[in-house]
Design an enzyme around this catalytic site. Sequence first.
Site, mmCIF file in Angstrom:
data_model
loop_
_atom_site.group_PDB
_atom_site.id
_atom_site.type_symbol
_atom_site.label_atom_id
_atom_site.label_comp_id
_atom_site.label_asym_id
_atom_site.label_seq_id
_atom_site.Cartn_x
_atom_site.Cartn_y
_atom_site.Cartn_z
ATOM 1 N N ASP A 114 0.869 -1.170 0.000
ATOM 2 C CA ASP A 114 0.000 0.000 0.000
ATOM 3 C C ASP A 114 0.912 1.227 0.000
ATOM 4 O O ASP A 114 2.103 1.113 0.284
ATOM 5 C CB ASP A 114 -0.898 -0.024 1.241
ATOM 6 C CG ASP A 114 -1.873 1.134 1.289
ATOM 7 O OD1 ASP A 114 -2.400 1.503 0.219
ATOM 8 O OD2 ASP A 114 -2.105 1.673 2.385
ATOM 9 N N ASP A 156 -1.723 -0.678 5.726
ATOM 10 C CA ASP A 156 -2.285 -0.273 7.014
ATOM 11 C C ASP A 156 -3.809 -0.313 7.042
ATOM 12 O O ASP A 156 -4.407 -0.061 8.087
ATOM 13 C CB ASP A 156 -1.829 1.151 7.364
ATOM 14 C CG ASP A 156 -2.551 2.205 6.529
ATOM 15 O OD1 ASP A 156 -2.516 2.104 5.281
ATOM 16 O OD2 ASP A 156 -3.173 3.112 7.114
ATOM 17 N N ASP A 185 -0.106 5.114 1.057
ATOM 18 C CA ASP A 185 -0.281 6.088 2.129
ATOM 19 C C ASP A 185 -0.253 5.420 3.496
ATOM 20 O O ASP A 185 -0.895 4.404 3.727
ATOM 21 C CB ASP A 185 -1.597 6.843 1.949
ATOM 22 C CG ASP A 185 -1.554 7.772 0.744
ATOM 23 O OD1 ASP A 185 -0.556 8.502 0.616
ATOM 24 O OD2 ASP A 185 -2.492 7.747 -0.062
#
Length: 305
Positions: free
Chosen positions: A30, A251, A32
């Site tokens: 991922d 996250d 961000d």
Amino acid sequence: MAEKSSRPDEELKVLGKNKINQNLDVYIWDMDETLILLNSLLKESYAEAFNGLKDVQKGVEIGRMWEKLILQLCDDYFFYEQIENYNKPFLDILNQYDDGRDLSDYDFNQDGLGAPHDDDNKRKLAYRHRVIAQKYILGLKNLLDQETLKLWDQLYETTDAYTDSWLSSDSSVALPETSANSTNMTHRHLNVLVTSGSLIPTLVKCMLFRIDNLITHENIYSSWDVGKVQCFRWIKERFDLPNVRFCVIGDGWEECEAAKIMKWPFVKIDPRPGTPYRFPGLTLRTVSHYFSVVYGSLNDENDEE
């Protein structure tokens, strides 16, 4: 519905020749709050997690400076104003519409790109994707003027200091392309990015946050329109060979659920201070544990640091 993936893959050509004695680990990242910090700076959540030890307003100001620079580069160098409404999941998806025309004297401001999204306009969009890919390979240091380069360097260093080396940790987590063990078995690692953001800003972020040397433009996906499960399925199709393992690192809940659907291991990044899975400090040994839970141990795993 997005066009079917039909990209040529150099990785597959190499693996096809050596698939009997070559292992490949595909790391699906991922963006961000994993490889970079931006949203949590703007929303103050990163600084607030430090219970007063971080200047919250400084973090917001840093985030806003990144936002401004990202949008400036998207518009000035990557056709974003023209193609913002034509987001695609990856750059190569329109390759079949690119006739290979020499674009050195092509006027992108006068070619009439727009509705309907027919073959003619897909060809015009494919031209832009080709140029964007070339610029990604070229790198920002060969595109930007000295004033912008200086601003970029200063912003990167300021951000890295504020976030306790979160950005520069990318280089320490970067996985070697190959490693060999005592059985002379080659083990390759490949980094892929799947983000929920739109494609062009994501490519620009990769360049600005200096991870374009770790992730090639062919391996960057936007799940904005198609979802992460679809992107993961495309990735699996690309590397559907023996001895290939996949691991998702991020996250958020979306990549976690998509990893469960694919039955791939998932490493959850936690940006809060003091947690064991903050990105700075994540090691190949830690990730290897997640691989072993799902796939079992490989002979060469114990030799890797």
